[in-house]
Design a protein around this motif. Sequence first.
Motif, PDB file in Angstrom:
ATOM      1  N   VAL A 149       0.748  -1.312   0.023  1.00  0.00           N
ATOM      2  CA  VAL A 149       0.189   0.060   0.114  1.00  0.00           C
ATOM      3  C   VAL A 149       0.962   1.316   0.200  1.00  0.00           C
ATOM      4  O   VAL A 149       1.808   1.477   0.704  1.00  0.00           O
ATOM      5  N   PRO A 150       0.720   2.212  -0.869  1.00  0.00           N
ATOM      6  CA  PRO A 150       1.500   3.443  -1.163  1.00  0.00           C
ATOM      7  C   PRO A 150       1.415   4.334   0.109  1.00  0.00           C
ATOM      8  O   PRO A 150       0.298   4.377   0.585  1.00  0.00           O
ATOM      9  N   ILE A 151       2.360   4.736   0.622  1.00  0.00           N
ATOM     10  CA  ILE A 151       2.379   5.890   1.640  1.00  0.00           C
ATOM     11  C   ILE A 151       2.822   7.296   1.191  1.00  0.00           C
ATOM     12  O   ILE A 151       4.109   7.113   0.651  1.00  0.00           O
ATOM     13  N   VAL A 152       2.092   8.369   1.479  1.00  0.00           N
ATOM     14  CA  VAL A 152       2.699   9.703   1.262  1.00  0.00           C
ATOM     15  C   VAL A 152       2.848  10.516   2.572  1.00  0.00           C
ATOM     16  O   VAL A 152       1.584  10.463   3.417  1.00  0.00           O
ATOM     17  N   ALA A 153       3.902  10.986   3.159  1.00  0.00           N
ATOM     18  CA  ALA A 153       3.960  11.764   4.358  1.00  0.00           C
ATOM     19  C   ALA A 153       3.497  13.241   3.969  1.00  0.00           C
ATOM     20  O   ALA A 153       4.020  13.753   2.745  1.00  0.00           O
ATOM     21  N   ALA A 154       2.486  13.768   4.549  1.00  0.00           N
ATOM     22  CA  ALA A 154       2.195  15.321   4.330  1.00  0.00           C
ATOM     23  C   ALA A 154       2.068  16.056   5.632  1.00  0.00           C
ATOM     24  O   ALA A 154       2.272  15.623   6.830  1.00  0.00           O
ATOM     25  N   PHE A 155       2.601  17.352   5.427  1.00  0.00           N
ATOM     26  CA  PHE A 155       2.812  18.351   6.557  1.00  0.00           C
ATOM     27  C   PHE A 155       3.993  18.087   7.123  1.00  0.00           C
ATOM     28  O   PHE A 155       4.719  19.035   7.345  1.00  0.00           O
ATOM     29  N   ARG A 156       4.044  16.816   7.729  1.00  0.00           N
ATOM     30  CA  ARG A 156       5.423  16.764   8.450  1.00  0.00           C
ATOM     31  C   ARG A 156       6.269  15.951   7.551  1.00  0.00           C
ATOM     32  O   ARG A 156       5.735  14.777   6.793  1.00  0.00           O
ATOM     33  N   GLN A 157       7.771  16.172   7.473  1.00  0.00           N
ATOM     34  CA  GLN A 157       8.497  15.309   6.670  1.00  0.00           C
ATOM     35  C   GLN A 157       8.717  13.963   7.053  1.00  0.00           C
ATOM     36  O   GLN A 157       8.846  13.377   8.216  1.00  0.00           O
ATOM     37  N   GLY A 158       8.485  12.940   6.377  1.00  0.00           N
ATOM     38  CA  GLY A 158       8.782  11.694   6.366  1.00  0.00           C
ATOM     39  C   GLY A 158      10.075  11.304   5.848  1.00  0.00           C
ATOM     40  O   GLY A 158      11.092  11.907   5.687  1.00  0.00           O
ATOM     41  N   VAL A 165       5.038  15.622   1.192  1.00  0.00           N
ATOM     42  CA  VAL A 165       4.535  16.829   0.697  1.00  0.00           C
ATOM     43  C   VAL A 165       4.576  17.828   1.917  1.00  0.00           C
ATOM     44  O   VAL A 165       3.679  17.777   2.729  1.00  0.00           O
ATOM     45  N   VAL A 166       5.451  18.817   1.895  1.00  0.00           N
ATOM     46  CA  VAL A 166       5.569  19.788   2.947  1.00  0.00           C
ATOM     47  C   VAL A 166       5.743  21.243   2.556  1.00  0.00           C
ATOM     48  O   VAL A 166       6.084  21.262   1.085  1.00  0.00           O
ATOM     49  N   GLU A 303      -3.907  23.570   0.429  1.00  0.00           N
ATOM     50  CA  GLU A 303      -3.043  22.912  -0.909  1.00  0.00           C
ATOM     51  C   GLU A 303      -1.879  21.794  -0.569  1.00  0.00           C
ATOM     52  O   GLU A 303      -1.838  21.042  -1.488  1.00  0.00           O
ATOM     53  N   LEU A 304      -1.380  21.922   0.488  1.00  0.00           N
ATOM     54  CA  LEU A 304      -0.562  20.852   1.001  1.00  0.00           C
ATOM     55  C   LEU A 304      -1.472  19.500   1.034  1.00  0.00           C
ATOM     56  O   LEU A 304      -0.942  18.641   0.544  1.00  0.00           O
ATOM     57  N   GLY A 305      -2.569  19.687   1.382  1.00  0.00           N
ATOM     58  CA  GLY A 305      -3.637  18.112   1.560  1.00  0.00           C
ATOM     59  C   GLY A 305      -3.843  18.043  -0.095  1.00  0.00           C
ATOM     60  O   GLY A 305      -3.705  16.806  -0.213  1.00  0.00           O
ATOM     61  N   ARG A 306      -4.197  18.842  -0.860  1.00  0.00           N
ATOM     62  CA  ARG A 306      -4.356  18.666  -2.240  1.00  0.00           C
ATOM     63  C   ARG A 306      -3.194  17.985  -3.001  1.00  0.00           C
ATOM     64  O   ARG A 306      -3.275  16.977  -3.671  1.00  0.00           O
ATOM     65  N   GLN A 307      -2.020  18.562  -2.775  1.00  0.00           N
ATOM     66  CA  GLN A 307      -0.644  17.828  -3.298  1.00  0.00           C
ATOM     67  C   GLN A 307      -0.488  16.474  -2.666  1.00  0.00           C
ATOM     68  O   GLN A 307      -0.229  15.666  -3.522  1.00  0.00           O
ATOM     69  N   GLY A 308      -0.988  16.261  -1.492  1.00  0.00           N
ATOM     70  CA  GLY A 308      -0.544  15.045  -0.787  1.00  0.00           C
ATOM     71  C   GLY A 308      -1.615  14.086  -1.549  1.00  0.00           C
ATOM     72  O   GLY A 308      -1.183  12.891  -1.735  1.00  0.00           O
TER      73      GLY A 308
END
Length: 349
Positions: A149-158, A165-166, A303-308
């Motif tokens: 399952v793919p994972i993307v970190a958003a707002f906080r750096q993974g 997406v930060v 917009e961060l959420g949209r990008q994520g």
Amino acid sequence: MKANNARPAGVTLADVAAAAGVDRSTASRALRGDVRRVSATTIARVRATAQELGYRPDLTAAALRSGQSRMLGVLVPSITDAAMAALFAGIEDEARAAGYLAVVTSTASEDASRQTAVDAFLGRKVDGLIVADSLIDQPLPATGTGGSVPIVAAFRQGPPSHPSVVADEYAGGRAVAEHLAAQGHRDLVVLGDPAAVPTFHTRIQGFRAGIRELLGNSARVDVVPAGLQVNDGYTAMARALGERKSPTAVFAINDYSAIGAAHALQEHGLLPGSGIGLVGYNDDPIAAHLPVPLSSVSIDVRELGRQGARTLIGLIENTAAEPAAITPRLIPRASSATPADNLTRPPVS
């Protein structure tokens, strides 16, 4: 007499497609609300036709056939946090436009809570995860054999192994340093915990580097550990004032902690914008409407959420593109408007 809401026997997606004058795949996308690939007019027509025929899609069967649930799982530290609410709103915008359903849960950034949430999402066959609760050195949650399952970190750096997406938090912290240095401040306190959250760590790095570059050894910067809530800012500011001479300016790691800090400052006879400079972060909608409007760093979190969501959907559909960092901007208001030379400095009791 009770209404019968069951789907009429024999009404299929193919029937809806034929009645609406589209092919089966277009009808499927229209019913999912996929505005990227189907026009709004066609979506409206197909949905009206489906309603007229009494068609209701069997989502469970569709997920079994396709291997996709069209669901995205979202992990946030707290769903009551304004920044997290804005982030999820952006995720929801993009997910809905692409025909996905976004589902959110809070974890308090705790490993056990995260894994429980991930297991629940995987049990419901989500197509991917957006993680917005990462801590420094904390691995992203396990998603089963092979990490399918793919994972993307958003707002906080993974971690580097996954897309993040930060915002450019370093630039945000530096913008605060430039503002306070230009106001003549040399005695500074930062309220935040750089040891835990990568976002905060980077903000404080940018702030300290900016102060060092602009002011050299003529400035003092003390970092006082503080949490994210109003009470955290109040407690940390009161502690800082009890341990040292009052600073000329305070940089709080978010607006909630800045509001708490303002209360503690006022109890010590220091009014933001008159007796001391105060800057927050995230530009919560309340910031501009406080008794002393709060200077704050604004990030387009929606917009961060949209990008994520776009990034995650790209991974799911094999169309992924590298996300671009969003640049924050400082919004100066009355809480930091007075230059240090003009601040009245009543003694701290």
